[in-house]
Each structure stands twice: as C-alpha cells, then as structure tokens.
Enzyme design. Structure first.
Site, PDB file in Angstrom:
ATOM      1  N   SER A 347       0.800  -1.214   0.000  1.00  0.00           N
ATOM      2  CA  SER A 347       0.000   0.000   0.000  1.00  0.00           C
ATOM      3  C   SER A 347       0.836   1.267   0.000  1.00  0.00           C
ATOM      4  O   SER A 347       1.525   1.563  -0.961  1.00  0.00           O
ATOM      5  CB  SER A 347      -0.948  -0.018   1.197  1.00  0.00           C
ATOM      6  OG  SER A 347      -2.258  -0.241   0.758  1.00  0.00           O
ATOM      7  N   LYS A 372      -0.720  -3.905  -3.590  1.00  0.00           N
ATOM      8  CA  LYS A 372      -2.002  -3.343  -3.160  1.00  0.00           C
ATOM      9  C   LYS A 372      -2.157  -1.990  -3.842  1.00  0.00           C
ATOM     10  O   LYS A 372      -1.498  -1.034  -3.475  1.00  0.00           O
ATOM     11  CB  LYS A 372      -2.016  -3.207  -1.646  1.00  0.00           C
ATOM     12  CG  LYS A 372      -3.073  -2.261  -1.088  1.00  0.00           C
ATOM     13  CD  LYS A 372      -4.464  -2.827  -1.201  1.00  0.00           C
ATOM     14  CE  LYS A 372      -5.453  -1.992  -0.399  1.00  0.00           C
ATOM     15  NZ  LYS A 372      -5.466  -0.574  -0.714  1.00  0.00           N
ATOM     16  N   GLN A 376      -9.249   3.345  -0.526  1.00  0.00           N
ATOM     17  CA  GLN A 376     -10.502   3.165   0.189  1.00  0.00           C
ATOM     18  C   GLN A 376     -10.938   4.463   0.888  1.00  0.00           C
ATOM     19  O   GLN A 376     -10.114   5.306   1.221  1.00  0.00           O
ATOM     20  CB  GLN A 376     -10.370   2.071   1.267  1.00  0.00           C
ATOM     21  CG  GLN A 376     -10.481   0.668   0.742  1.00  0.00           C
ATOM     22  CD  GLN A 376      -9.308   0.258  -0.113  1.00  0.00           C
ATOM     23  OE1 GLN A 376      -8.164   0.516   0.229  1.00  0.00           O
ATOM     24  NE2 GLN A 376      -9.578  -0.373  -1.241  1.00  0.00           N
TER      25      GLN A 376
END
Length: 518
Positions: A347, A372, A376
């Site tokens: 991420s 990733k 979100q």
C-alpha cells in the site's frame, strides 16, 4: 487487519486497520490498527496534494442510505406519509423492503431489526467481492478506530481476507506477532480453536485482538507448509512508533519506517536531522514488513526525495479520469539513497517505493512487494457503525497499476534460509528418539547459531540432544537436552538475533548505495 489507502471523508475518522487496516490519508492502523472530517471535497495535504474526493459518488451513496433509512422507518412504524416526504421513492429497493416485511410478519420467531439491517448492508458490501471493502457494526468500528490511533492492544499483525482465508500481510516490528514468528502470507486457520475460514478480516480481528496480558492461540498454516501449527501469543500494547534510525559504518544511516501513521512524517524529519548531526553520508530506507498507512504521510515523505514537479502517484476513478500528484518544493534529501522492500511492503509503502524509484532513480533492493493498488474511503453512520469501500485505483508515476503484481526490486536480495524457519510451539516437547518436521526445524536453528546437531534430518538423536544441552548450558537453562518452554523460546530468540546480525538484505542495500556514491 486489512490494509487500505484511506481518504479523508465525511463522518470519517483518521487511519488502515491493524490487525488492522493500514494505508490511508487522515481518516480518524496489522496484526492486528484517525478525527472527524467533513464531506470529501478538495483537500490540500499540507501543501503537497490537491485531490477531489469524487463528491458526486459519495453524495449519491449518502442519498441511497438516507432514502433507505426513511423508508425503513415508515415500514417499521406504519407512517406511510414518511415515505413521500422530501425523498422520491426508490423502486430498486422494493425487493429489499418486501423481504423485510415478509420476515418481520411471518418468520417463526422474533427478529432483531438492527441485525436484519446490518445483515442487508453487510451483504451489499460483500457482493462487491472486494477484500478491501467492509461493513463494521458499532463494536467493530470502535475496534477499527482504536486500531488507527497512536497505540492499541493486541498481537500486532495486519491481516486481510483472501479467497476465504485470513492471510497475514505483515507483523508489526517488535510486536508479539513478530516475536512469535508470524510472517507475511501465513494463513490463520483458527483462533482459540474456532475456525475463521470464510470470515471477514474485521470479524477475525475481533477474535484476535484483546487486552494486554491475555493469551490467544492461533492455528497457522505457515507459508510453504502443509502442516498447521498452533502458536500461543500473549497480547500486549502495540505502540505505533513508526520510525527507527541508526548510524551504521562509514556514515551510512539506516532508517526503518514500520508504517505510515499520523506522525510518521514528523518522526522521519526528526530521525533524519539526528542522522545529519551524526554525519550522514548515505541513507538506507527500510520498508520491509511495512503494511502501509496514511496516504498524506506517504506523499509528504516522498516529497523529501522526489524532485519538484516530478510525479509521486496518480489516482484513477471508475471513469478512467486521473488525478496526478506531483512533488513540490521544500527540503530534499541530497545524499545517496537506497530503499529496502519485501513481500510485507504494501500500500502506502509501495506508493513511496514506486515514487522514488520512477521519479528519483533511487534503487530498490530486496524482494517483490505485496501488490495493493486501490484506495478506500471510510465513513461512520450516526449509530457508530462504519463502511469502508474502494473508491479508486492508484498508479505509479509511470502509470503502472501494481495491484496483485507488486513491485520488483532493481536488485534482488534474500535473507538467509534460517530466516524462514517455522515457529516452534514452546508447549510441545521435543526430545530424544522423536521424528518430526519440528525436530528438523530445531536442528536447523541449532546449526544457525553455531552448534552441531549432527545430520539435519528431523530425527532427534544423541547429537541433537548434546547440541540442545550445550545451548541450555550456554544460556543458564536446565541442561536436560529437551526442547520445551523457555528453552524453545530462547532458541528462537537467538536465531532472531542472528538474523539481525547477518541481515544480507541490508548489506546488499549498503553495497548498492556505495556504488551510487561513486
């Protein structure tokens, strides 16, 4: 705990979730972790980023739930006029309402209305088939917000749901999970004997997390092994001190970033200032086992290394429209730099790694990262429950989407084989005449720390017993030649110390750095 890149959003709180979530901007997180904001309009990340929050999509989402809430109220209390007051009828929800009415009227026992509504929302989110989107009840949301604060209590590991399994993304450095041998890609099969197959990451976190001093037993299938192992872990405080710095030989500083939390940028600034005072001539940034964190922190930190005007990342919405985030001016690090990554780097850490690699020509060393590449948003409802769902993709400066693919290092480097040895259950006794895979792992550990267990074949023979006795004598333990309890724990700790002393990946990063200096 899943990791997620979280934007500031309406009703949201700041940060991913540890055990958890990890990767976001300020939305008030791993194994196992941010303040109320207003609706998602444009935001300036402390002078580094202006980004639209897809306000139309969020508005529509809010209207859907506002409509559902009013209509449900009318159905429950019989006020037909309420359905038509200020909100147009949503015919697409008729089937949902009819189902609710049928159950409420004819189900064979009393129904918990809140449970029905929560189940409907949860089913809607689960139908997205997205491991990074989730619905959390009030209790689960409280754990979520706690996990993205400055500290929490648990085992300290980030997890995600993948193909029905709960998979470890990364343990937090120094956490009980790391000390117990939990590693990326381990599959957690059960918690205290209860199977968690098919469970959401949020539900799994609720079982794994707990008060400091309490024990939890995980049934774990280690990566590359077919045999499950039971691991008992004592929960503890998990402080999120995210930056650790040390000066190595020849003026080379090593700075480890364990996650991208609320204060990581400031922590890094302080650490770098300290290293500069000590005469820093080169810098190794260690992102191994870093499951991510806040997007704004990744952008601010990237800005220290990426030249002004060069891209840090791109964010693409569902219509293919891209928002490009470029580095601005300010302080830049002007010594040679290399960056360490591995399979636990995910991420926000991948955003940083891609940014410095593609826009600053900084070499990446180690192993392929996790992969990733989505963003979100997390929002709270008035009752304290919460939804977290994917709103966009993030792309590297060159426009690559690394989701599920990861980032390959420029220079591959692996840790010694003994760094991947499985955890030994200290409650299980290993002694002479036994034959098992655990015995073989123990023999390999003994050999790694300089003792001679004889042939490493999984058979606990006299040579193995003598090696265990020698180890116990050296560490002032009862020299009975049996591995159990304190002897087992001390053996694993010695191996861990050996890995730190012989960190082949750090050595390679320094080697690459020295070539850059020339």
């Amino acid at each position: 705990m899943k990791h997620a890149i979280l934007y500031k959003t309406m009703f949201a709180k700041d940060r991913p979730f540890f055990a958890s979530l990890y990767t976001g901007t300020k939305v008030v997180n791993v194994m196992e972790n941010e303040k109320k904001e207003v609706e998602p309009t444009q935001e300036n990340h402390s002078g580094y980023i202006k980004m639209r929050k897809f306000s139309f999509v969020m508005l529509m989402f809010f209207l859907v739930f506002a409509t559902a809430g009013i209509t449900t109220f009318a159905l429950a209390f019989g006020d037909e006029k309420a359905v038509n007051v200020g909100v147009p009828e949503r015919t697409e929800f008729k089937k949902l309402y009819d189902t609710y009415d049928e159950l409420k009227k004819d189900y064979y026992k009393d129904i918990d209305q809140d449970k029905l509504v929560n189940g409907a929302i949860n089913g809607m989110i689960e139908s997205l088939d997205d491991p990074y989107s989730d619905y959390m009840t009030k209790e689960e949301a409280e754990k979520f917000h706690e996990s993205i604060s400055s500290s929490f209590q648990g085992i300290g590991a980030e997890i995600q749901e993948k193909d029905g399994n709960i998979v470890v993304v990364s343990p937090i450095k120094g956490s009980p999970a790391e000390k117990a041998g939990i590693k990326p890609n381990d599959i957690i099969l059960a918690v205290d004997g209860k199977s968690i197959h098919g469970m959401s990451a949020t539900d799994a976190v609720m079982l794994i997390r707990g008060k400091k001093g309490t024990d939890v037993t995980l049934t774990v299938q280690k990566a590359g092994s077919d045999e499950p192992t039971e691991i008992k872990i004592t929960r503890d405080d998990i402080p999120l001190n995210t930056v650790n710095a040390e000066m190595m030989d020849n003026g080379i500083a090593k700075v480890q970033i364990t996650s991208f939390s609320e204060n990581t940028y400031k922590e890094l600034q302080d650490a770098l200032a300290d290293m500069e005072k000590q005469g820093m001539k080169g810098l190794v940034i260690d992102l191994r086992q870093n499951p991510g964190g806040l997007l704004d922190q990744a952008i601010k930190i990237s800005n220290l290394f990426v030249p002004e005007g060069k891209l840090i990342l791109q964010v693409e919405d569902r219509n293919g429209k891209r928002e490009k985030i470029a580095a601005e001016g300010g302080k830049k690090i002007d010594v040679p730099v290399s960056v360490l990554i591995d399979g636990g780097s995910a991420s926000a850490s991948e955003i940083f790694a891609a940014a410095v690699s593609q826009s600053a020509n900084i070499p990446l060393v180690g192993e392929k990262s996790f992969g990733k590449g989505t963003v979100q948003t997390a929002s709270d409802f008035n009752d304290g429950s919460n939804i977290k769902f994917t709103t966009a993709k993030w792309l590297t400066p060159n426009g690559d989407w690394i989701h599920t693919k990861g980032i390959k290092p420029d220079v591959e480097a692996k840790l010694p084989d003994y760094a991947n040895l499985p955890y030994l259950n200290p409650d299980k006794e290993l002694k002479k005449e036994m034959v098992s895979s655990e015995v073989k792992a123990a023999e390999e550990m003994l050999k790694a720390i300089g003792l001679d267990p004889g042939k490493v074949d999984g058979y606990f023979d006299e040579n193995t017993e003598n090696a265990v006795k020698k180890f116990q004598e050296n560490n002032k333990l009862s020299a009975d030649g049996i591995l159990k309890g304190e002897s087992t724990m001390d053996l694993m700790e010695k191996v861990r110390e050996k890995i730190l002393q012989n960190d082949t990946q750090v050595k390679k990063a320094v080697e690459v750095l020295q070539k850059e200096k020339k």
